[in-house]
Design an enzyme around this catalytic site. Structure first.
Site: not given
Ligand code: FAD
Length: 391
Positions: A316, A319
Site C-alpha cells: 500500500c 502505508c
Molecule cells: P496487525 O497489526 O497486522 O498485527 C499482526 C500481529 O502482531 C497481531 O496479531 C499481534 O499478535 C501482533 N501485534 C499487533 N500490534 C502489536 C504491537 N504494537 N506490538 C507487538 N505486537 C503487536 N494500515 C492502515 O490502515 N493504514 C496505514 O497507514 C498502515 N500503515 C502500515 C504500515 C506498515 C509498515 C505496515 C506493515 C502495515 C500498515 N498498515 C496500515 C496495516 C496495519 O498495520 C495492520 O497490519 C492491519 O490493519 C491488520 O491488522 P491486524 O489487527 O490484523 O494485525
C-alpha cells in the site's frame, strides 16, 4: 487503559506517562504548525523500489482477503473506498520529474541545499541506521504529506501481517534475548511502539461507511492498542527516544537554516518545541552500557537497517510512505543518540550539519506522529469513560 500514569515509562526514561502527556499538550500546537511549513511537509520517496527480501510482483493485493476485516460488507462499498484506492497517494499532490514541474521540483529539492545545513550529502554510512541513498534517487517522487494523512487504508490480512511478523521474528532479538539487556528490549519496544502508533492512527482516522468520513473508532482502538498496556507504553517509549534526540541536537542547531524567507519562523517554532523537552526523558547511556556493547551496537544497527528496508515490501503506497518516513525518523534518532557522544564538539557539529533534509523531515514528522498518537490515546480514554458512564 490499565496503565498507572504516575509510573515511569521505562527503566531508561526518568519520566512518567502523566508528565509526557503534559509536555505533549504544551508542544502540540507548535508541532502541528511545524509539519505544515513548506520545509517539513514534502517528502521524497521511490515508490518503485523493489522489495529486497521476497517477490512482490503481484503488486497491490486487490483481493478482498487482503484487506482488514473490520469493515462490514466491503464489496458493497463504492470504488473510492476500496483498499487499493484508500491506500494510494493523492495523485494531484505527488510531483513527478516531468519538464512542466521541473522548476517546482528543483525548488523543493533545494530546500536547504548542501551549502546550508540540512544538506543532501550524508556524513558517512558507518553512523547510519538506514540507507539514505533512496531519497536522492532519480525517479523518486515528492509527496505533500499534509494532503496524504496517515489513516485507515484497508491494507491488512496476510500481506501486512507477514511484514510485521518478519520484523518481530527475524529482526528483533529473539524472545529469550529480550529483557536480557536494555538494548535488546529497546529494539523490540521501538518497533512495537511504531506498530501501535500506526494502529492508533488507523483507529483515529477510521472510515465510517455510513457517513464517508474518517473518524475515531473506539472499539477498533481498544482491540488493537487500548487493551494492551504494553503497546500503549511502547508509544510513550518511542516518544521519549525521539524527544531526547531532538533535545540533544539543540545546541548544534544554531547554524541550521530551514530556507530563506521562512527560515526564522520555522527555526523559532522548532526551538520553541525543543525548549519544552527535558534531558531526563530518556537515558541513552544505559542502553549499550554492558560489556558486549560495541558488537551489540553493530548488530542493533544492522537489524534496524533491515527494518527500514522492509518498508519497500509494503504494497500500500501510503502505508509504505509513512512506514519509510517513520523508520527513517527512528534511524535518525538512533544516530543522534548513539553516535554523537563519542566525538569532540567540532565533529558533533559536523554530524548535525550533515543531517540530510530528509532525515530532518522524517525526524520531525515521526515526532508529530507520536505526538498525535498520544493526543488520540487521551481522547480515546475520554470516549471510553463517557461510554462507561452512560451505560
Ligand atoms: P496487525 O497489526 O497486522 O498485527 C499482526 C500481529 O502482531 C497481531 O496479531 C499481534 O499478535 C501482533 N501485534 C499487533 N500490534 C502489536 C504491537 N504494537 N506490538 C507487538 N505486537 C503487536 N494500515 C492502515 O490502515 N493504514 C496505514 O497507514 C498502515 N500503515 C502500515 C504500515 C506498515 C509498515 C505496515 C506493515 C502495515 C500498515 N498498515 C496500515 C496495516 C496495519 O498495520 C495492520 O497490519 C492491519 O490493519 C491488520 O491488522 P491486524 O489487527 O490484523 O494485525
Amino acid at each position: 487503559c490499565k496503565l498507572d500514569v504516575n509510573q515511569q515509562v521505562s527503566p531508561s526514561c526518568d519520566i512518567t506517562f502523566k508528565e509526557i502527556n503534559e509536555i505533549n499538550k504544551k508542544i502540540r500546537p507548535d508541532l502541528v504548525s511545524l509539519v505544515q511549513t513548506e520545509f517539513f511537509r514534502y517528502f521524497k520517496i521511490d515508490l518503485y523500489k523493489e522489495c529486497s527480501f521476497w517477490d512482490t510482483s503481484d503488486a497491490f493485493c486487490t483481493s478482498r482477503n487482503c484487506a482488514v476485516d473490520v469493515v462490514e460488507d466491503w464489496d458493497k462499498l463504492p470504488e473510492i473506498w476500496q483498499p487499493e484506492v484508500l491506500g494510494s497517494l493523492n495523485n494531484e499532490t505527488v510531483s513527478e520529474a516531468t519538464e512542466e514541474n521541473d522548476n517546482e521540483l528543483t525548488f523543493l529539492n533545494q530546500l536547504c541545499d548542501k551549502s546550508k545545513s540540512g544538506s543532501t550529502q550524508k556524513v558517512g554510512s558507518q553512523y547510519d541506521y538506514c540507507d539514505l541513498d533512496d531519497f536522492s534517487k532519480e525517479g523518486s517522487v515528492l509527496v505533500d504529506l499534509v494532503e496524504n494523512p496517515e489513516r485507515f487504508t484497508g491494507y491488512g490480512g496476510n500481506q501486512s501481517a507477514s511484514i510485521w511478523m518478519n520484523i518481530y521474528n527475524e529482526n528483533c532479538f529473539t524472545v529469550g534475548e529480550t529483557g536480557q539487556s536494555l538494548a535488546k528490549d529497546a529494539f523490540y519496544r521501538l518497533v512495537s511502539g511504531l506498530h501501535a502508533s500506526i494502529a492508533t492512527h488507523l483507529s483515529n482516522g477510521y472510515l465510517n461507511t455510513d457517513t464517508g468520513n474518517f473518524e475515531p473508532n473506539l472499539d477498533l482502538f481498544m482491540a488493537r492498542v487500548g487493551n494492551f498496556p504494553d503497546r500503549v507504553a511502547n508509544i510513550y517509549f518511542d516518544y521519549s527516544v525521539i524527544s531526547k534526540a531532538l533535545w540533544k541536537i539543540r545546541p548544534y542547531m544554531k547554524r541550521l537554516s530551514f530556507c530563506d524567507s521562512y527560515d526564522e519562523k520555522v527555526k523559532s517554532i522548532f526551538l520553541n518545541i525543543v525548549s519544552q523537552l527535558d534531558s531526563k526523558i530518556f537515558n541513552e547511556d544505559l542502553i549499550f552500557s554492558d560489556n558486549i556493547s560495541s558488537k551489540l551496537k553493530d548488530d542493533f544497527k544492522l537489524r534496524f537497517k533491515n527494518v527500514t528496508r522492509l518498508m519497500d515490501c509494503v504494497h500500500c503506497d501510503r502505508c509504505r510512505m509513512w512506514g519509510k518516513i517513520q523508520t527513517t525518523g527512528y534511524a535518525t534518532s538512533l544516530k543522534i543518540l548513539f553516535e554523537l557522544d563519542q566525538h569532540d564538539e567540532e565533529t558533533k557539529q559536523h554530524i548535525v550539519d550533515k543531517l540530510t533534509k530528509y532525515e530532518l523531515i522524517a525526524l520531525i514528522n515521526t515526532f508529530d506522529r507520536l505526538s498525535q498518537s498520544i493526543a488520540a490515546i487521551n481522547n480515546f480514554e475520554t470516549l471510553y469513560n463517557q461510554r462507561l458512564n452512560s451505560s
